[in-house]
Design a protein around this motif. Structure first.
Motif, PDB file in Angstrom:
ATOM      1  N   THR A   1      44.918 -47.501  24.007  1.00 27.71           N
ATOM      2  CA  THR A   1      43.507 -47.764  23.714  1.00 27.71           C
ATOM      3  C   THR A   1      43.376 -48.515  22.396  1.00 27.71           C
ATOM      4  OG1 THR A   1      42.924 -45.698  24.822  1.00 27.71           O
ATOM      5  CG2 THR A   1      41.239 -46.706  23.429  1.00 27.71           C
ATOM      6  N   PRO A   2      42.665 -49.634  22.391  1.00 32.49           N
ATOM      7  CA  PRO A   2      42.452 -50.358  21.132  1.00 32.49           C
ATOM      8  C   PRO A   2      41.720 -49.487  20.109  1.00 32.49           C
ATOM      9  CG  PRO A   2      41.858 -51.727  23.013  1.00 32.49           C
ATOM     10  CD  PRO A   2      42.085 -50.343  23.539  1.00 32.49           C
ATOM     11  N   ASP A   3      42.082 -49.644  18.834  1.00 31.72           N
ATOM     12  CA  ASP A   3      41.422 -48.899  17.754  1.00 31.72           C
ATOM     13  C   ASP A   3      39.920 -49.139  17.782  1.00 31.72           C
ATOM     14  OD1 ASP A   3      43.817 -47.889  16.825  1.00 31.72           O
ATOM     15  OD2 ASP A   3      44.077 -49.464  15.317  1.00 31.72           O
TER      16      ASP A   3
ATOM     17  N   VAL B   1      41.093 -54.300  26.046  1.00 27.96           N
ATOM     18  CA  VAL B   1      41.374 -55.169  24.895  1.00 27.96           C
ATOM     19  C   VAL B   1      40.275 -56.219  24.762  1.00 27.96           C
ATOM     20  CG1 VAL B   1      42.956 -56.922  23.975  1.00 27.96           C
ATOM     21  CG2 VAL B   1      43.864 -54.788  24.913  1.00 27.96           C
ATOM     22  N   GLY B   2      39.902 -56.830  25.871  1.00 25.36           N
ATOM     23  CA  GLY B   2      38.839 -57.830  25.847  1.00 25.36           C
ATOM     24  C   GLY B   2      37.513 -57.251  25.400  1.00 25.36           C
ATOM     25  N   ALA B   3      37.190 -56.058  25.876  1.00 26.95           N
ATOM     26  CA  ALA B   3      35.933 -55.412  25.483  1.00 26.95           C
ATOM     27  C   ALA B   3      35.909 -55.150  23.982  1.00 26.95           C
ATOM     28  CB  ALA B   3      35.740 -54.113  26.259  1.00 26.95           C
ATOM     29  N   ARG B   4      36.995 -54.631  23.450  1.00 25.34           N
ATOM     30  CA  ARG B   4      37.059 -54.339  22.006  1.00 25.34           C
ATOM     31  C   ARG B   4      37.010 -55.624  21.193  1.00 25.34           C
ATOM     32  NH1 ARG B   4      34.836 -52.084  18.419  1.00 25.34           N
ATOM     33  NH2 ARG B   4      35.993 -51.731  16.519  1.00 25.34           N
TER      34      ARG B   4
ATOM     35  N   ALA C   1      32.864 -54.138  21.661  1.00 29.81           N
ATOM     36  CA  ALA C   1      32.460 -52.900  22.338  1.00 29.81           C
ATOM     37  C   ALA C   1      32.943 -51.674  21.574  1.00 29.81           C
ATOM     38  CB  ALA C   1      32.998 -52.867  23.769  1.00 29.81           C
ATOM     39  N   GLU C   2      32.100 -50.651  21.552  1.00 27.96           N
ATOM     40  CA  GLU C   2      32.439 -49.364  20.958  1.00 27.96           C
ATOM     41  C   GLU C   2      32.883 -48.376  22.034  1.00 27.96           C
ATOM     42  OE1 GLU C   2      29.213 -48.126  18.062  1.00 27.96           O
ATOM     43  OE2 GLU C   2      28.281 -49.822  19.114  1.00 27.96           O
ATOM     44  N   TYR C   3      32.363 -48.561  23.238  1.00 23.93           N
ATOM     45  CA  TYR C   3      32.623 -47.674  24.373  1.00 23.93           C
ATOM     46  C   TYR C   3      32.909 -48.524  25.599  1.00 23.93           C
ATOM     47  CZ  TYR C   3      30.033 -44.464  21.390  1.00 23.93           C
ATOM     48  OH  TYR C   3      29.599 -43.707  20.322  1.00 23.93           O
ATOM     49  N   VAL C   4      33.782 -48.011  26.479  1.00 27.45           N
ATOM     50  CA  VAL C   4      33.988 -48.615  27.792  1.00 27.45           C
ATOM     51  C   VAL C   4      33.843 -47.520  28.831  1.00 27.45           C
ATOM     52  CG1 VAL C   4      35.586 -49.756  29.377  1.00 27.45           C
ATOM     53  CG2 VAL C   4      35.518 -50.455  26.988  1.00 27.45           C
TER      54      VAL C   4
END
Length: 99
Positions: A63-65, A39-42, A46-49
């Motif tokens: 998974t966040p949209d 969630v924080g990355a999105r 971020a597009e990819y983790v």
């Protein structure tokens, strides 16, 4: 660190986040709180983790949209995924699934 020590961009301009532990053998290990980290990355764009294989099922449950969870088991898996992302060849990336 790897990006700083090697020529060129590892991501080709894509926003790629990553998490996990890396041991002396190059194995990527799981971490706690994966759901919050995605969630924080999105939220940061971020597009990819790059996601430890052992965290994939938990991360994929919600998974966040707009975020792709890329399954990695080793540092070499991560570098291969980054090569594909950099080249725009993302259709066959190993992704996380909830099962």
């Amino acid at each position: 660190i790897y990006d700083k020590l090697t020529p060129g961009s590892l991501t080709g301009g894509s926003f790629v986040a990553g998490t996990g532990t890396i041991d002396d053998e190059g194995e990527v290990g799981p971490i706690g709180g994966i759901e919050m980290k995605t969630v924080g990355a999105r939220d940061k764009g971020a597009e990819y983790v790059l996601t430890p294989a052992d965290n994939c099922a938990a991360a994929a449950k919600d998974t966040p949209d707009g975020l792709t969870l890329v399954k990695v088991g080793t540092i070499d898996d991560a570098l291969d995924a980054l090569k594909d992302i950099r080249a725009g060849d993302t259709a066959d990336l190993p992704t996380c699934t909830a099962s």
